[in-house]
Design an enzyme around this catalytic site. Structure first.
Site, PDB file in Angstrom:
ATOM      1  N   LYS A  63       3.475 -13.652 -15.480  1.00  0.00           N
ATOM      2  CA  LYS A  63       3.415 -13.568 -16.947  1.00  0.00           C
ATOM      3  C   LYS A  63       2.207 -12.743 -17.370  1.00  0.00           C
ATOM      4  O   LYS A  63       2.298 -11.905 -18.268  1.00  0.00           O
ATOM      5  CB  LYS A  63       3.351 -14.975 -17.553  1.00  0.00           C
TER       6      LYS A  63
ATOM      7  N   GLN B 105       2.181 -24.133 -19.052  1.00  0.00           N
ATOM      8  CA  GLN B 105       3.118 -24.092 -17.928  1.00  0.00           C
ATOM      9  C   GLN B 105       3.494 -25.518 -17.513  1.00  0.00           C
ATOM     10  O   GLN B 105       2.630 -26.354 -17.278  1.00  0.00           O
ATOM     11  CB  GLN B 105       2.459 -23.341 -16.746  1.00  0.00           C
TER      12      GLN B 105
ATOM     13  N   ASP C  86       7.462 -20.883 -26.266  1.00  0.00           N
ATOM     14  CA  ASP C  86       8.489 -21.490 -25.414  1.00  0.00           C
ATOM     15  C   ASP C  86       9.612 -22.092 -26.262  1.00  0.00           C
ATOM     16  O   ASP C  86      10.679 -22.416 -25.747  1.00  0.00           O
ATOM     17  CB  ASP C  86       7.872 -22.604 -24.546  1.00  0.00           C
TER      18      ASP C  86
END
Ligand code: NAD
Length: 298
Positions: free
Chosen positions: A60, A104, A127
């Site tokens: 990422k 994460q 997200d």
């Protein structure tokens, strides 16, 4: 011309699509930088040292930089307390250089993932897991939506065209991360949607009715050839690592070799997988645009 030209499913090349999407994002970032004087920024928080998560976070970071955005990486010790993590999120929520925040998952067991996700400012929740963003999607006014189903939607529209209205979509899996938001996106696109999950009595029969079949179960080879209607478009979200013959291979949830009668199918790897990070950066750009448009309108 051999018959198989007509019977072999087209490959949906997610890798290529993701590469092109990242190029578009990169040029949008350049334009926005000139227009606003601000560079979009993404903060990624990793707690602990799960090796798979570390690989994702590194990837990422690399792609965020490659897209011309600012990347803020926070690698915290496994023993980080909930209060410490929430304090960091408070700082990132208030930081004007940060447009997107991602924590994460999975988190170490002593941390409450739900409390952590809900502590992210919904306007920075790239997200799309915050209840406010889930609610916006469920009520047909999507703001920031989960990356994997967003990537699936892009591939479906690239294959079938923008108008999916009236098609029967069957989704295998009902997780909050993939199955459920996928069902809502397809309903918002006016599909008729059936959700199949681990307790469904007749999964094969239901899947056989699908014009669009999206499979996100995490069960290698679950969907066999005879679960697929001839001409269906199949999106395989599954990522399963199989060990054997001294090597490890990644396979999907669909028995790919049996799907030749589909109209098109995503391979694993190289299908949905590469789309997820590209969609994360696309969401960061969406968050950036929303902030600047709202600021301009105020
Ligand atoms: P999950 O474990 O949270 O959910 C799995 C879902 O599948 C559940 O709703 C369950 O009811 C259903 N299911 C399980 N066994 C089934 C069966 N035999 N028949 C029908 N349904 C069944 O998983 P998830 O997070 O939604 O991920 C699903 C898969 O997608 C995994 O392989 C995961 O690795 C992969 N994934 C890929 C990406 C990506 O491509 N970037 C992102 C997220 C998840």
């Amino acid at each position: 011309m051999g018959m198989d030209r007509f019977t072999r499913a087209a490959n949906i090349d997610g890798k290529q699509f993701a590469t092109e999407l990242l190029e578009r994002i990169k040029s949008d970032v350049e334009v926005l930088k000139i227009e606003t004087g601000v560079v979009p920024g993404l903060a990624v928080v990793l707690v602990g040292d799960d090796p798979a998560s570390a690989v994702y976070v590194a990837s990422k970071h690399r792609q965020t930089i490659a897209a011309g955005m600012k990347s803020f990486e926070y690698r915290l010790a496994a023993e980080t307390t909930q209060d410490e993590l929430l304090a960091l999120l408070d700082r990132l929520n208030a930081d004007p250089e940060v447009h997107g925040i991602l924590v994460q998952l999975p988190l170490p067991a002593h941390l409450d993932p739900n409390a952590v996700v809900q502590a992210i400012n919904p306007d920075k929740d790239v997200d799309g897991f915050h209840v406010l963003n889930a609610g916006c999607l469920a009520t047909g006014n999507p703001a920031l939506v989960p990356c994997t189903p967003l990537g699936c939607m892009m591939l479906l529209k690239d294959t079938l065209g923008e108008n999916l209205s009236g098609l029967h979509a069957v989704i295998v899996g009902k997780s909050n991360i993939v199955g459920k938001p996928m069902a809502q996106m397809l309903m918002n696109a006016h599909c008729t949607v059936t959700v199949v999950h681990s307790q469904t009595r007749n999964p094969a029969e239901l899947c056989r009715a699908a014009d669009i079949l999206v499979v996100a179960a995490g069960r290698p080879g679950l969907v066999r050839g005879d679960w697929i209607k001839p001409g269906a478009v199949v999106v395989d979200v599954g990522i399963n690592r199989i060990e054997g013959d001294g090597k490890s291979t990644i396979i999907g949830d669909v028995a790919y070799g049996e799907a030749g009668h589909a109209r098109a199918i995503t391979p694993v790897p190289g299908g949905v997988g590469p789309m997820t990070i590209a969609c994360l950066l696309s969401n960061t750009l969406t968050a950036f645009r929303r902030r600047h448009t709202l600021a301009a309108a105020a």
